[in-house]
Design an enzyme around this catalytic site. Structure first.
Site, PDB file in Angstrom:
ATOM      1  N   LYS A  39      -1.110  13.323 -34.490  1.00 59.98           N
ATOM      2  CA  LYS A  39      -1.635  13.156 -35.736  1.00 59.98           C
ATOM      3  C   LYS A  39      -2.659  14.465 -35.869  1.00 59.98           C
ATOM      4  CE  LYS A  39      -1.219  11.022 -38.915  1.00 59.98           C
ATOM      5  NZ  LYS A  39      -0.183  10.766 -39.727  1.00 59.98           N
ATOM      6  N   TYR A  53      -1.027   9.245 -29.781  1.00 61.98           N
ATOM      7  CA  TYR A  53      -0.847   9.018 -31.138  1.00 61.98           C
ATOM      8  C   TYR A  53      -1.899  10.088 -31.987  1.00 61.98           C
ATOM      9  CZ  TYR A  53      -1.994   7.293 -35.585  1.00 61.98           C
ATOM     10  OH  TYR A  53      -2.330   6.932 -37.097  1.00 61.98           O
ATOM     11  N   THR A  69      -5.722  10.220 -39.886  1.00 64.93           N
ATOM     12  CA  THR A  69      -6.478   9.021 -39.371  1.00 64.93           C
ATOM     13  C   THR A  69      -7.874   9.517 -38.598  1.00 64.93           C
ATOM     14  OG1 THR A  69      -6.442   7.748 -37.380  1.00 64.93           O
ATOM     15  CG2 THR A  69      -5.025   9.296 -37.093  1.00 64.93           C
ATOM     16  N   ASP A  70      -8.706   8.685 -38.809  1.00 68.99           N
ATOM     17  CA  ASP A  70      -9.921   9.003 -38.046  1.00 68.99           C
ATOM     18  C   ASP A  70      -9.858   9.132 -36.607  1.00 68.99           C
ATOM     19  OD1 ASP A  70      -9.708   6.290 -37.209  1.00 68.99           O
ATOM     20  OD2 ASP A  70     -11.692   5.643 -38.080  1.00 68.99           O
ATOM     21  N   GLU A  71      -8.710   8.647 -35.999  1.00 76.98           N
ATOM     22  CA  GLU A  71      -8.502   8.689 -34.500  1.00 76.98           C
ATOM     23  C   GLU A  71      -8.513  10.225 -34.032  1.00 76.98           C
ATOM     24  OE1 GLU A  71      -6.064   5.634 -32.949  1.00 76.98           O
ATOM     25  OE2 GLU A  71      -6.173   4.616 -34.765  1.00 76.98           O
TER      26      GLU A  71
HETATM   27  P1  NAD Z   1       3.717   2.181 -40.212  1.00 78.93           P
HETATM   28  O1  NAD Z   1       3.950   2.488 -38.845  1.00 78.93           O
HETATM   29  O2  NAD Z   1       3.605   0.703 -40.897  1.00 78.93           O
HETATM   30  O3  NAD Z   1       4.688   3.035 -41.392  1.00 78.93           O
HETATM   31  C1  NAD Z   1       5.340   4.400 -41.084  1.00 78.93           C
HETATM   32  C2  NAD Z   1       6.275   4.316 -41.992  1.00 78.93           C
HETATM   33  O4  NAD Z   1       6.983   5.727 -41.762  1.00 78.93           O
HETATM   34  C3  NAD Z   1       7.714   3.543 -41.691  1.00 78.93           C
HETATM   35  O5  NAD Z   1       8.111   3.016 -42.855  1.00 78.93           O
HETATM   36  C4  NAD Z   1       8.600   4.262 -40.908  1.00 78.93           C
HETATM   37  O6  NAD Z   1       9.977   3.664 -40.937  1.00 78.93           O
HETATM   38  C5  NAD Z   1       8.422   5.720 -41.258  1.00 78.93           C
HETATM   39  N1  NAD Z   1       9.005   6.870 -40.636  1.00 78.93           N
HETATM   40  C6  NAD Z   1       8.450   6.952 -39.355  1.00 78.93           C
HETATM   41  N2  NAD Z   1       9.082   8.188 -38.626  1.00 78.93           N
HETATM   42  C7  NAD Z   1       9.859   8.684 -39.789  1.00 78.93           C
HETATM   43  C8  NAD Z   1      10.343  10.019 -40.147  1.00 78.93           C
HETATM   44  N3  NAD Z   1      10.740  10.698 -39.082  1.00 78.93           N
HETATM   45  N4  NAD Z   1      10.953  10.153 -41.455  1.00 78.93           N
HETATM   46  C9  NAD Z   1      10.821   9.220 -42.514  1.00 78.93           C
HETATM   47  N5  NAD Z   1      10.112   8.051 -42.220  1.00 78.93           N
HETATM   48  C10 NAD Z   1       9.454   7.847 -41.108  1.00 78.93           C
HETATM   49  O7  NAD Z   1       2.390   3.247 -40.617  1.00 78.93           O
HETATM   50  P2  NAD Z   1       1.040   2.907 -41.487  1.00 78.93           P
HETATM   51  O8  NAD Z   1       0.259   2.242 -40.760  1.00 78.93           O
HETATM   52  O9  NAD Z   1       1.665   2.555 -43.008  1.00 78.93           O
HETATM   53  O10 NAD Z   1       0.331   4.343 -41.402  1.00 78.93           O
HETATM   54  C11 NAD Z   1       0.893   5.384 -42.393  1.00 78.93           C
HETATM   55  C12 NAD Z   1       0.224   6.767 -42.304  1.00 78.93           C
HETATM   56  O11 NAD Z   1      -1.165   6.458 -42.294  1.00 78.93           O
HETATM   57  C13 NAD Z   1       0.328   7.362 -40.918  1.00 78.93           C
HETATM   58  O12 NAD Z   1       0.473   8.677 -40.994  1.00 78.93           O
HETATM   59  C14 NAD Z   1      -0.802   6.878 -40.211  1.00 78.93           C
HETATM   60  O13 NAD Z   1      -1.115   7.717 -39.079  1.00 78.93           O
HETATM   61  C15 NAD Z   1      -1.828   6.956 -41.312  1.00 78.93           C
HETATM   62  N6  NAD Z   1      -3.072   5.808 -40.976  1.00 78.93           N
HETATM   63  C16 NAD Z   1      -2.916   4.869 -40.912  1.00 78.93           C
HETATM   64  C17 NAD Z   1      -3.972   3.790 -40.643  1.00 78.93           C
HETATM   65  C18 NAD Z   1      -3.771   2.209 -40.324  1.00 78.93           C
HETATM   66  O14 NAD Z   1      -5.003   1.905 -39.864  1.00 78.93           O
HETATM   67  N7  NAD Z   1      -2.578   1.874 -40.150  1.00 78.93           N
HETATM   68  C19 NAD Z   1      -5.282   4.268 -40.757  1.00 78.93           C
HETATM   69  C20 NAD Z   1      -5.378   5.848 -40.914  1.00 78.93           C
HETATM   70  C21 NAD Z   1      -4.300   6.599 -41.331  1.00 78.93           C
HETATM   71  P1  TYD Z   2      -4.875  -1.514 -33.273  1.00 84.95           P
HETATM   72  O1  TYD Z   2      -4.701  -2.196 -34.340  1.00 84.95           O
HETATM   73  O2  TYD Z   2      -3.600  -1.087 -32.383  1.00 84.95           O
HETATM   74  O3  TYD Z   2      -5.149  -0.146 -33.978  1.00 84.95           O
HETATM   75  P2  TYD Z   2      -5.770   1.173 -33.315  1.00 84.95           P
HETATM   76  O4  TYD Z   2      -5.576   1.417 -31.880  1.00 84.95           O
HETATM   77  O5  TYD Z   2      -5.194   2.300 -34.262  1.00 84.95           O
HETATM   78  O6  TYD Z   2      -7.350   1.401 -33.538  1.00 84.95           O
HETATM   79  O7  TYD Z   2      -5.954  -1.757 -32.588  1.00 84.95           O
HETATM   80  C1  TYD Z   2      -7.270  -2.147 -33.142  1.00 84.95           C
HETATM   81  C2  TYD Z   2      -8.193  -2.392 -32.077  1.00 84.95           C
HETATM   82  O8  TYD Z   2      -7.895  -3.688 -31.588  1.00 84.95           O
HETATM   83  C3  TYD Z   2      -8.337  -1.418 -30.832  1.00 84.95           C
HETATM   84  O9  TYD Z   2      -9.492  -1.279 -30.300  1.00 84.95           O
HETATM   85  C4  TYD Z   2      -7.413  -1.962 -29.716  1.00 84.95           C
HETATM   86  C5  TYD Z   2      -7.361  -3.523 -29.901  1.00 84.95           C
HETATM   87  N1  TYD Z   2      -6.601  -4.448 -29.614  1.00 84.95           N
HETATM   88  C6  TYD Z   2      -6.614  -5.554 -28.952  1.00 84.95           C
HETATM   89  O10 TYD Z   2      -7.832  -5.943 -28.266  1.00 84.95           O
HETATM   90  N2  TYD Z   2      -5.629  -6.448 -28.761  1.00 84.95           N
HETATM   91  C7  TYD Z   2      -4.394  -6.230 -29.336  1.00 84.95           C
HETATM   92  O11 TYD Z   2      -3.495  -6.986 -29.063  1.00 84.95           O
HETATM   93  C8  TYD Z   2      -4.250  -5.132 -29.980  1.00 84.95           C
HETATM   94  C9  TYD Z   2      -2.738  -4.750 -30.743  1.00 84.95           C
HETATM   95  C10 TYD Z   2      -5.267  -4.132 -30.171  1.00 84.95           C
END
Ligand code: NAD
Ligand code: TYD
Length: 359
Positions: free
Chosen positions: A162, A158, A132-134
């Site tokens: 990561k 988090y 992630t960019d975070e």
């Molecule tokens: P998500 O929480 O929707 O899904 C995570 C999945 O991993 C779930 O299906 C969960 O059951 C599984 N999981 C959790 N722990 C596990 C373990 N110990 N063993 C096997 N499976 C396990 O997350 P997401 O949003 O789909 O993100 C997927 C990846 O992309 C993550 O690594 C996250 O850090 C990264 N990412 C997410 C975003 C975003 O905006 N959602 C952006 C950049 C990177």
């Molecule tokens: P989120 O979707 O949780 O992603 P991330 O924290 O990984 O960026 O949140 C996106 C942005 O929205 C973040 O700045 C937090 C804000 N946010 C709210 O303002 N209200 C909410 O209820 C949630 C879940 C997030």
């Protein structure tokens, strides 16, 4: 075949569906099925022999080793993670266990398997870590967007977990020669997004007439990317990324949270007006800010564009319209995710069996 971890989550299930829509190379999908894992996302693959689902933990070295020896994947795409910042603030245990220790165990299992491959398979094997960019921390207004050279400076439990996983992946390349690739992507949105994150939460709350919580002043900035564009980027990096390299992936689309919530409200006002005719914006409720809230993220995606020819296909306007329309068209998915009924569906459908083909 390829091994995808976390393939029942938001990005993982989109990735598996896109992958199998685009080619016939089978996917071994290893997912623990935490609250965020949802096999209903993969319902359209029922009976499809190209998809093998195994419920299990990336930290279970014996299971992962056994799967690698049995299925002999040519690549691992690691999407499994605990992914929600707010949950990591309340309790970081699962984040350390999966994102740090789990990634370490997965790397070790991959290394053992990879070491025993013949020379050709060894050379072509890839371990792609999705991050992630975070991990880069927070940007000041007007500061240049994150490049791949930006130092890791995570601020939440988090992002710290990561960042740790990114460092482990890097070390397994430099020390052990494991052929790794890392992607650092900005905030995703789209179908199958669990309604604990900002965009799906805003959509489902607005449809139910519930308040739309905006943390603090709502002026925090994120760089939003439609999930299908992220999936294409992962596929492209897997195909042609240079071993040991990191690729930033982003939408070149910075938006304040308040602007994102307004966009959802305006789309719903047009597509699903409220009975009284009032705008959904009237539901916005400013709530206390998230502790340690990062103010701004922005990705400089010029490297992946230059080296691999990847660019997002969706604009924020087209991606958000598709997303809101998807949620409107899938009330059952929303209801089941919220009620937890999909869990009952899993045990009803699979019983005690831990592995099923065509899940
Ligand atoms: P998500 O929480 O929707 O899904 C995570 C999945 O991993 C779930 O299906 C969960 O059951 C599984 N999981 C959790 N722990 C596990 C373990 N110990 N063993 C096997 N499976 C396990 O997350 P997401 O949003 O789909 O993100 C997927 C990846 O992309 C993550 O690594 C996250 O850090 C990264 N990412 C997410 C975003 C975003 O905006 N959602 C952006 C950049 C990177
Ligand atoms: P989120 O979707 O949780 O992603 P991330 O924290 O990984 O960026 O949140 C996106 C942005 O929205 C973040 O700045 C937090 C804000 N946010 C709210 O303002 N209200 C909410 O209820 C949630 C879940 C997030």
């Amino acid at each position: 075949m390829i091994l995808v971890t976390g393939g029942a989550g938001f990005i993982g299930s989109n990735f598996v569906l896109d992958w199998l829509a685009g080619c016939d190379e089978p996917v071994l999908n290893l997912d623990k099925l935490t609250y965020a894992g949802n096999l209903a996302n993969l319902k359209s693959l029922e009976g499809d022999a190209r998809h093998v689902f195994v419920q299990g933990d990336i930290g279970d070295a014996a299971l992962v080793g056994q799967l690698l020896r049995a299925y002999r994947p040519r690549a691992i795409v690691n999407l499994a993670a605990e992914s929600h910042v707010d949950r990591s603030i309340r309790d970081a245990d699962g984040f350390i266990a999966t994102n740090v220790v789990g990634t370490y165990r997965l790397l070790e299992a991959a290394r053992a398997y990879w070491s025993d491959l013949d020379a050709a398979d060894k050379a072509s094997f890839r371990f792609l870590h999705v991050s992630t960019d975070e991990v880069y921390g927070s940007l000041a207004p007007g500061a240049p967007a994150f490049t791949e050279g930006h130092p890791h400076a995570p601020n939440s439990p988090y992002s710290a977990s990561k960042a740790a996983s990114d460092h482990l992946v890097r070390a397994w390349y430099h020390t052990h020669g494991l052929p790794v690739l890392t992607t650092n992507c900005s905030n995703n949105y789209g179908p199958y997004h669990f309604p604990e994150k900002l965009i799906p939460l805003t959509i489902v709350n607005a449809l139910a007439g519930r308040p739309l919580p905006v943390y603090g002043d709502g002026q925090q900035v994120r760089d939003w990317l439609f999930v299908a564009d992220h999936c294409r980027a992962i596929g492209r990096v897997l195909q042609a990324g240079r071993v040991g390299e990191t690729y930033n992936v982003g939408g070149c689309n910075e938006q304040t949270n308040l602007c994102v919530v307004h966009t959802v409200c305006d789309l719903l006002d047009a597509l699903e007006p409220r009975p009284g005719g009032q705008s959904h914006r009237a539901l916005i409720a400013h709530v206390p800010d998230r502790p340690g809230h990062d103010r701004r993220y922005a990705i400089d995606a010029r490297k992946i564009e230059r080296e691999l020819g990847w660019k997002p296909a969706e604009t924020f306007a087209t991606g958000m319209r598709k997303t809101v329309q998807w949620y409107l068209a899938h009330p059952d998915w929303v209801r089941d995710v919220q009620s937890g009924a999909y869990r009952a569906w899993v045990s009803q459908h699979y019983g005690a069996a831990s592995a099923k083909a065509g899940a």
